[in-house]
Design an enzyme around this catalytic site. Structure first.
Site, PDB file in Angstrom:
ATOM      1  N   ASP A   1     -39.622  -1.409  69.450  1.00 24.83           N
ATOM      2  CA  ASP A   1     -38.850  -1.270  68.181  1.00 24.83           C
ATOM      3  C   ASP A   1     -39.060  -2.608  67.550  1.00 24.83           C
ATOM      4  O   ASP A   1     -39.472  -3.702  67.907  1.00 24.83           O
ATOM      5  CB  ASP A   1     -37.435  -1.287  68.819  1.00 24.83           C
TER       6      ASP A   1
ATOM      7  N   ARG B   1     -38.887  -4.168  60.593  1.00 27.09           N
ATOM      8  CA  ARG B   1     -38.395  -5.598  60.272  1.00 27.09           C
ATOM      9  C   ARG B   1     -39.667  -6.529  60.285  1.00 27.09           C
ATOM     10  O   ARG B   1     -39.539  -7.462  59.411  1.00 27.09           O
ATOM     11  CB  ARG B   1     -37.346  -5.949  61.357  1.00 27.09           C
TER      12      ARG B   1
ATOM     13  N   ASN C   1     -35.970  10.263  65.173  1.00 25.17           N
ATOM     14  CA  ASN C   1     -36.912   9.611  64.049  1.00 25.17           C
ATOM     15  C   ASN C   1     -37.174  10.654  62.824  1.00 25.17           C
ATOM     16  O   ASN C   1     -37.780  10.299  61.819  1.00 25.17           O
ATOM     17  CB  ASN C   1     -37.951   9.086  64.836  1.00 25.17           C
TER      18      ASN C   1
END
Ligand code: IPE
Ligand code: IPE
Ligand code: MG
Length: 254
Positions: free
Chosen positions: A29, A33, A77
């Site tokens: 994950d 970001r 997802n």
């Protein structure tokens, strides 16, 4: 090496701390970001994420693991923007095309976990190729969870069991944990000893919810594209300092 069994008397476990894990599963994950922090599109994060996955496979072998399971696309997802989903599908295809020859040569057994039914025909064909061309290998097991959800996996297993029961192949009395497990995508693979999640999130997000019932979890703030062998070793070191009790009282009990 096999995973320590709840009932087994394990001398290392008795003294606190556990032997090195045989099976590590990773929730990869933080790609988005990572990209955002660099002013890049999310896709750039996913591309770097594939490089990190390659490093993880190499590191897993160096670290002596028998099984590595990577969570690369969840049943949830699909909620992402169409373009991002398309990119993620493309990256899986590219990974199989680019890496299958090396994985084969290294004796890796590749298995894709998840619902294959609604994948596009080209992905289905590649997945089939990866699994069939490595089926006889056992030097190392790489499981890729793709279009995978733990609840979906358990539901598909329950449906298959119901069908077997309707056919008279199975009766209610035959369905114990061992029999149920065989209907899961993981089949006879050992349960993960350690689940690592990167990016600082502390949840399972529907990953291996049956198999990881007694796994140890290590959460790291490292974003997935920055994952490397050092981070991997640190997670395993932390795992080795744990005490796995499986509901018992542990080695230190009086
Ligand atoms: C993990 O990174 C890759 C997938 C879930 C497919 P994310 O894309 O979830 O990255 P963040 O969580 O948005 O940073
Ligand atoms: C979990 O990450 C799924 C994968 C790593 C493939 P997500 O980014 O989808 O999880 P949530 O939405 O933060 O729980
Ligand atoms: Mg995420």
């Amino acid at each position: 090496m096999t995973a320590p069994h709840p009932q087994s008397a394990d001398p290392v476990k008795e003294s606190g701390g556990v032997p090195a894990p045989a099976h590590v599963a990773i929730i990869m994950d933080g790609n988005g970001r990572w990209a955002k922090a660099r002013g890049l599109p999310r896709t750039a994060g996913h591309r770097e994420g594939v490089e990190a996955a390659r490093r993880a496979v190499e590191a897993a072998r160096d670290l002596g693991l028998s099984y590595l399971t990577l969570y690369s696309f969840s049943t949830e997802n699909w909620r992402r923007p169409v373009g991002e989903v398309r990119d993620l599908m493309g990256l899986l295809k590219q990974f199989i095309v680019d890496d299958l020859p090396r994985l084969k040569k290294e004796g890796a057994n590749v298995r894709i976990l998840g619902d294959k039914q609604n994948l596009s025909p080209d992905i289905k064909a590649l997945v089939h190729r990866a699994e069939s061309e490595t089926a006889g290998n056992s030097a190392f097991h790489l499981q890729i969870a793709f279009n995978y959800g733990g609840r979906d996996e358990i539901l598909r297993a329950a449906k298959a069991i119901a069908a077997a029961a309707a056919d008279g192949v199975l009766g209610a009395k035959d369905i114990d944990e061992g029999a149920f497990k065989k209907f899961l995508d993981t089949g006879d693979a050992p349960d993960p000893d350690l689940v690592i999640r990167t990016s600082g999130e502390k949840r399972t997000s529907n990953f291996l919810i049956w198999q990881a019932a007694y796994a140890e979890y290590v959460f790291t703030d490292v974003l997935w594209p920055d994952f490397d062998e050092t981070v991997f070793r640190e997670a395993i070191d932390e795992y080795c300092r744990r005490e796995r009790r499986y509901g018992g009282v542990g080695g230190g009990a009086r």
